[in-house]
Design an enzyme around this catalytic site. Structure first.
Site, PDB file in Angstrom:
ATOM      1  N   SER A  24       0.817  -1.217   0.000  1.00 33.36           N
ATOM      2  CA  SER A  24       0.000   0.000   0.000  1.00 33.36           C
ATOM      3  C   SER A  24       0.850   1.266   0.000  1.00 33.36           C
ATOM      4  O   SER A  24       0.481   2.268   0.610  1.00 33.36           O
ATOM      5  CB  SER A  24      -0.952  -0.023   1.191  1.00 33.36           C
ATOM      6  OG  SER A  24      -0.215  -0.092   2.396  1.00 33.36           O
ATOM      7  N   VAL A  26       3.087   4.050  -2.647  1.00 34.64           N
ATOM      8  CA  VAL A  26       2.680   4.818  -3.835  1.00 34.64           C
ATOM      9  C   VAL A  26       2.370   3.890  -5.007  1.00 34.64           C
ATOM     10  O   VAL A  26       1.396   4.097  -5.750  1.00 34.64           O
ATOM     11  CB  VAL A  26       3.755   5.873  -4.203  1.00 34.64           C
ATOM     12  CG1 VAL A  26       5.073   5.234  -4.601  1.00 34.64           C
ATOM     13  CG2 VAL A  26       3.286   6.790  -5.312  1.00 34.64           C
ATOM     14  N   ALA A  27       3.169   2.831  -5.183  1.00 36.23           N
ATOM     15  CA  ALA A  27       2.969   1.934  -6.323  1.00 36.23           C
ATOM     16  C   ALA A  27       1.664   1.162  -6.182  1.00 36.23           C
ATOM     17  O   ALA A  27       0.815   1.155  -7.085  1.00 36.23           O
ATOM     18  CB  ALA A  27       4.155   0.969  -6.435  1.00 36.23           C
ATOM     19  N   SER A  54       6.696   1.857   3.182  1.00 35.89           N
ATOM     20  CA  SER A  54       7.922   2.664   3.080  1.00 35.89           C
ATOM     21  C   SER A  54       7.650   4.066   2.546  1.00 35.89           C
ATOM     22  O   SER A  54       8.365   5.012   2.876  1.00 35.89           O
ATOM     23  CB  SER A  54       8.914   1.982   2.142  1.00 35.89           C
ATOM     24  OG  SER A  54       9.378   0.799   2.702  1.00 35.89           O
ATOM     25  N   THR A  55       6.612   4.198   1.703  1.00 35.89           N
ATOM     26  CA  THR A  55       6.374   5.501   1.065  1.00 35.89           C
ATOM     27  C   THR A  55       6.288   6.613   2.098  1.00 35.89           C
ATOM     28  O   THR A  55       6.823   7.698   1.923  1.00 35.89           O
ATOM     29  CB  THR A  55       5.069   5.443   0.238  1.00 35.89           C
ATOM     30  OG1 THR A  55       5.300   4.581  -0.872  1.00 35.89           O
ATOM     31  CG2 THR A  55       4.661   6.815  -0.282  1.00 35.89           C
ATOM     32  N   ALA A  58       9.454   8.478   3.003  1.00 37.24           N
ATOM     33  CA  ALA A  58      10.235   9.234   2.008  1.00 37.24           C
ATOM     34  C   ALA A  58      10.246  10.705   2.392  1.00 37.24           C
ATOM     35  O   ALA A  58       9.204  11.284   2.669  1.00 37.24           O
ATOM     36  CB  ALA A  58       9.644   9.034   0.621  1.00 37.24           C
ATOM     37  N   GLN A  59      11.436  11.290   2.394  1.00 40.15           N
ATOM     38  CA  GLN A  59      11.538  12.679   2.836  1.00 40.15           C
ATOM     39  C   GLN A  59      11.699  13.627   1.656  1.00 40.15           C
ATOM     40  O   GLN A  59      10.882  14.490   1.393  1.00 40.15           O
ATOM     41  CB  GLN A  59      12.747  12.837   3.775  1.00 40.15           C
ATOM     42  CG  GLN A  59      12.592  12.123   5.089  1.00 40.15           C
ATOM     43  CD  GLN A  59      13.799  12.319   6.003  1.00 40.15           C
ATOM     44  OE1 GLN A  59      14.861  12.772   5.584  1.00 40.15           O
ATOM     45  NE2 GLN A  59      13.619  11.957   7.263  1.00 40.15           N
ATOM     46  N   GLU A 127      18.951  17.187  -5.209  1.00 47.14           N
ATOM     47  CA  GLU A 127      19.532  16.089  -4.427  1.00 47.14           C
ATOM     48  C   GLU A 127      20.714  15.546  -5.215  1.00 47.14           C
ATOM     49  O   GLU A 127      20.961  15.962  -6.364  1.00 47.14           O
ATOM     50  CB  GLU A 127      18.487  14.995  -4.167  1.00 47.14           C
ATOM     51  CG  GLU A 127      17.427  15.422  -3.156  1.00 47.14           C
ATOM     52  CD  GLU A 127      16.430  14.338  -2.821  1.00 47.14           C
ATOM     53  OE1 GLU A 127      16.592  13.204  -3.288  1.00 47.14           O
ATOM     54  OE2 GLU A 127      15.476  14.633  -2.091  1.00 47.14           O
ATOM     55  N   ASP A 226       9.460  -9.630   1.359  1.00 43.98           N
ATOM     56  CA  ASP A 226       8.428 -10.667   1.160  1.00 43.98           C
ATOM     57  C   ASP A 226       8.080 -10.863  -0.319  1.00 43.98           C
ATOM     58  O   ASP A 226       7.848 -11.984  -0.760  1.00 43.98           O
ATOM     59  CB  ASP A 226       7.148 -10.318   1.926  1.00 43.98           C
ATOM     60  CG  ASP A 226       7.426 -10.023   3.387  1.00 43.98           C
ATOM     61  OD1 ASP A 226       8.282 -10.700   3.969  1.00 43.98           O
ATOM     62  OD2 ASP A 226       6.797  -9.106   3.936  1.00 43.98           O
ATOM     63  N   HIS A 247      22.251   4.719   1.984  1.00 44.20           N
ATOM     64  CA  HIS A 247      22.068   6.176   2.020  1.00 44.20           C
ATOM     65  C   HIS A 247      23.229   6.771   2.805  1.00 44.20           C
ATOM     66  O   HIS A 247      23.552   6.297   3.891  1.00 44.20           O
ATOM     67  CB  HIS A 247      20.726   6.532   2.687  1.00 44.20           C
ATOM     68  CG  HIS A 247      20.310   7.946   2.419  1.00 44.20           C
ATOM     69  ND1 HIS A 247      20.962   9.030   2.967  1.00 44.20           N
ATOM     70  CD2 HIS A 247      19.338   8.448   1.642  1.00 44.20           C
ATOM     71  CE1 HIS A 247      20.381  10.150   2.538  1.00 44.20           C
ATOM     72  NE2 HIS A 247      19.390   9.818   1.727  1.00 44.20           N
ATOM     73  N   ARG A 296      24.662   9.188  -5.111  1.00 47.82           N
ATOM     74  CA  ARG A 296      24.624   8.654  -3.747  1.00 47.82           C
ATOM     75  C   ARG A 296      25.726   7.629  -3.473  1.00 47.82           C
ATOM     76  O   ARG A 296      26.303   7.611  -2.392  1.00 47.82           O
ATOM     77  CB  ARG A 296      23.250   8.021  -3.565  1.00 47.82           C
ATOM     78  CG  ARG A 296      22.923   7.683  -2.188  1.00 47.82           C
ATOM     79  CD  ARG A 296      21.465   7.328  -2.093  1.00 47.82           C
ATOM     80  NE  ARG A 296      20.627   8.509  -2.114  1.00 47.82           N
ATOM     81  CZ  ARG A 296      19.299   8.474  -2.099  1.00 47.82           C
ATOM     82  NH1 ARG A 296      18.677   7.329  -2.080  1.00 47.82           N
ATOM     83  NH2 ARG A 296      18.598   9.586  -2.095  1.00 47.82           N
ATOM     84  N   HIS A 357      19.396   1.374   2.417  1.00 53.79           N
ATOM     85  CA  HIS A 357      18.293   2.292   2.140  1.00 53.79           C
ATOM     86  C   HIS A 357      17.347   1.788   1.067  1.00 53.79           C
ATOM     87  O   HIS A 357      16.140   1.848   1.228  1.00 53.79           O
ATOM     88  CB  HIS A 357      18.904   3.625   1.716  1.00 53.79           C
ATOM     89  CG  HIS A 357      17.902   4.700   1.411  1.00 53.79           C
ATOM     90  ND1 HIS A 357      16.970   5.129   2.338  1.00 53.79           N
ATOM     91  CD2 HIS A 357      17.682   5.441   0.291  1.00 53.79           C
ATOM     92  CE1 HIS A 357      16.224   6.092   1.799  1.00 53.79           C
ATOM     93  NE2 HIS A 357      16.619   6.285   0.548  1.00 53.79           N
ATOM     94  N   ARG A 392      20.368   3.839  -7.879  1.00 55.43           N
ATOM     95  CA  ARG A 392      19.191   4.677  -8.158  1.00 55.43           C
ATOM     96  C   ARG A 392      19.506   6.162  -7.952  1.00 55.43           C
ATOM     97  O   ARG A 392      20.115   6.538  -6.950  1.00 55.43           O
ATOM     98  CB  ARG A 392      18.055   4.274  -7.220  1.00 55.43           C
ATOM     99  CG  ARG A 392      16.822   5.117  -7.336  1.00 55.43           C
ATOM    100  CD  ARG A 392      15.775   4.656  -6.368  1.00 55.43           C
ATOM    101  NE  ARG A 392      16.221   4.803  -5.010  1.00 55.43           N
ATOM    102  CZ  ARG A 392      15.921   5.833  -4.236  1.00 55.43           C
ATOM    103  NH1 ARG A 392      15.167   6.814  -4.680  1.00 55.43           N
ATOM    104  NH2 ARG A 392      16.355   5.894  -2.994  1.00 55.43           N
TER     105      ARG A 392
HETATM  106  C1  SIN Z   1      16.299  11.409   0.706  1.00 56.36           C
HETATM  107  O1  SIN Z   1      15.432  12.228   0.995  1.00 56.36           O
HETATM  108  O2  SIN Z   1      17.483  11.599   0.828  1.00 56.36           O
HETATM  109  C2  SIN Z   1      15.856  10.086   0.181  1.00 56.36           C
HETATM  110  C3  SIN Z   1      15.382  10.265  -1.190  1.00 56.36           C
HETATM  111  C4  SIN Z   1      15.490   8.999  -1.922  1.00 56.36           C
HETATM  112  O3  SIN Z   1      15.876   7.973  -1.368  1.00 56.36           O
HETATM  113  O4  SIN Z   1      15.217   9.032  -3.113  1.00 56.36           O
END
Ligand code: SIN
Length: 580
Positions: A24, A26-27, A54-55, A58-59, A127, A226, A247, A296, A357, A392
């Site tokens: 449940s 975003v996807a 997890s969504t 997300a920050q 970012e 899972d 991360h 990253r 992460h 990613r």
């Molecule tokens: C972050 O806010 O640094 C995480 C963003 C992400 O993992 O894409």
């Protein structure tokens, strides 16, 4: 049912749907909304509550070419560079060209992004790896929470059926080998308590990540791999599992910190924070043209190297120059998390270290989210669409979830009206001749985490990975011996199923990481420090054979093949005699 399955009681109840969506975030919720809008009867199954995936954690935000002067082509370039030569170009092109409209549709669904008070334009930040301000955010640093709120509200308003507190166990298949639903365990009281089944024509895995395979992670406790484990047992191919993104800036809570750790978003660096060592030296300056905003994997390596050079347990992120007002307004979540742990970022540099992460790999899909098992789709972090390659690009994951969710819904709609549930097939709760796999005891979770952190973490070698493989095999052998000697296995239940799932994904991750004898993206091998394009610009596809050996084959390029490849020569034998 075919394939290998978790040891579990037979389903005691069942419900029918056209589409069952597992997860449940975003996807999952986007697939559910779009399928329901097309007239399908959708059931969403989720492990905790609807907004607990997890969504919500997300920050930073969601990346899309929305700003003036930005283009999908520039977003594509940054994604390909971050992916270190292993992105599937077509998948990335799909992501960046369909992304901006997908974000607009998310806004139309009700998500409120931060906007400029005067112009009303969406505010964009930067970012790591992005050459432009391209990241839309909400609530300052609470983007995932806002997206989750909007989608949960929309799902409830649409009257979509949901089953909460339900751990998915295994895939049901019909006589032709098509997905026909899932078995699941519901932790609740009443009609749908215990093990049951949702029978459906299409199954969409949107179960998120596997961060709990390591001791310290930004992922919530539910991220136990899972979906990947289920897909493996069902015979689907997984790919790129060796590419686990660490991360760079996770709040350091001490050497023994375990479980979910507070994230300090890359957006903090995007707004000008500096990475420094204990002497205040900015060690990323000169290490990469983008310094602290390098992709990253490069920043995580830079921090790890500096920690090794100095024998330090962490580095620091210094954003004191933001001042109290900016901290409170722009990063309220991070400010509160730091203060809860006794650090005031307004007056102190924040201690940070890398932590697990994001899984760049997962269940291999094509551009419509289809896995190699007909009727089984995968979307979001559980999937490997080829978008992320070996690393990613920051904030591409929410976008991937959105874009490919819509494609999956379109594919399901195009595949015609729902067939009667399991008609003329052997699928359903009463079917099931697949061999059970012995369960690992709940305590194995911590053993797996320690093994993986020591042997397959941010820096790996043949020796550390071989040790991890042997220790994982030993854990498994203990469970198998107990089953074979006296028919005993760990008591079926959420904790033993999760531990067993973690074992599956850990074992495949280690097998792939051992096989990939190079350093690329977030796969960092001490003993093979260079990128080897001639031999390794290819994916490793792993599947679990019915005889429980892992088959590992290489693709012949960075593009995913349309069909399962025959064993393309890899620099090592194609089949591992590893027996989950
Ligand atoms: C972050 O806010 O640094 C995480 C963003 C992400 O993992 O894409």
């Amino acid at each position: 049912m075919t394939g290998i399955r978790l040891h579990a009681p037979r389903p005691g109840w069942s419900v029918d749907a056209d589409v069952v969506v597992v997860g449940s975030g975003v996807a999952g919720l986007t697939v559910a909304l779009r399928c329901a809008a097309a007239g399908a009867h959708v059931t969403v199954v989720t492990k905790a509550r609807l907004d607990d995936g997890s969504t919500r954690w997300a920050q930073g935000g969601i990346a899309a070419a929305l700003g003036e002067g930005d283009t999908p082509e520039q977003h594509l370039d940054d994604t390909l560079v971050a992916g270190a030569g292993l992105c599937d170009d077509e998948a990335v092109r799909t992501l960046v060209t369909e992304g901006p409209d997908a974000v607009r549709r998310l806004i139309a669904t009700g998500a409120l992004f931060d906007t400029d008070d005067e112009t009303g334009e969406i505010l964009l930040t930067r970012e790591g790896g992005h050459h432009r301000r391209r990241i839309a955010h909400a609530g300052g640093d609470a983007t995932g929470a806002e997206i989750s709120r909007a989608l949960v509200e929309a799902v409830r308003a649409a009257g979509i059926e949901t089953i909460e507190h339900a751990l998915v166990l295994d895939l049901l298949k019909d006589a032709d080998g098509r997905a026909a639903g899932v078995t699941l365990h519901v932790m609740g009281e009443g009609e749908r308590d215990g093990v049951g089944a949702v029978r459906a024509k299409a199954v969409v895995l949107a179960t998120g990540g596997m961060g709990q395979v390591f001791s310290a992670t930004t992922n919530p406790p539910v991220s136990t791999g899972d979906g990947v484990a289920l897909a493996l047992r069902a015979g689907a191919e997984v790919s790129d599992l060796e590419f686990v993104q660490f991360h760079p800036t996770v709040l350091w809570l001490g050497p023994d910190a375990e479980g979910q750790q507070p994230l300090v978003s890359e957006a903090v660096r995007g707004e000008g924070a500096h990475l420094v060592d204990a002497d205040g030296h900015r060690f990323m300056v000169g290490a990469h043209e983008l310094a602290e905003l390098a992709p990253r994997d490069i920043v995580a390596k830079g921090i790890t190297r500096r920690m090794q050079e100095l024998g330090a347990e962490h580095m620091y992120l210094d954003a004191r120059h933001f001042g109290a007002e900016m901290w409170a307004h722009r990063f309220p979540t991070i400010l509160a998390a730091c203060r809860a742990h006794g650090i005031d970022p307004v007056t102190q540099p924040i201690p940070v270290a890398p932590a697990a992460h994001y899984a760049s790999g997962g269940v291999r899909t094509d551009l419509h989210g289809r896995t190699t098992v007909p009727g089984l789709y995968a979307c979001g972090e559980v999937a490997c669409t080829g978008v992320h390659g070996a690393n990613r690009l920051a904030s591409n994951s929410l976008l991937e979830g959105l874009v490919f969710a819509e494609r999956i819904a379109a594919d399901i709609a195009a595949s015609g009206p729902a067939a009667p549930h399991a008609a003329g097939t052997t699928a359903g709760p009463s079917a099931g001749h697949a061999p059970d796999t012995p369960l690992l005891a709940p305590e194995a979770r911590f053993a797996i985490q320690r093994i993986m952190t020591a042997g397959a973490g941010v820096l790996r070698s043949a020796e550390s990975l071989a040790r991890a493989a042997a220790e994982l095999d030993r854990l498994r052998a203990e469970a198998t011996d107990a089953l074979e000697a006296d028919g005993k296995t760990a008591e079926p239940g959420t904790e033993s199923w999760e531990a067993t799932n973690l074992w599956f994904v850990a074992r495949v991750l280690v097998a792939a990481a051992l096989r990939r004898e190079e350093t690329r993206g977030c796969h960092w091998r001490e003993d093979f420090p260079d990128r080897a394009d001639t031999t390794w610009r290819r994916h490793l596809l792993v599947s679990l054979r019915p005889d429980r050996t892992l088959e590992v084959v290489g693709t012949d390029s960075a593009a995913f093949p349309a069909k399962t490849p025959q064993a393309v020569p890899t620099p090592a034998p194609a089949v591992l005699k590893e027996t989950p």
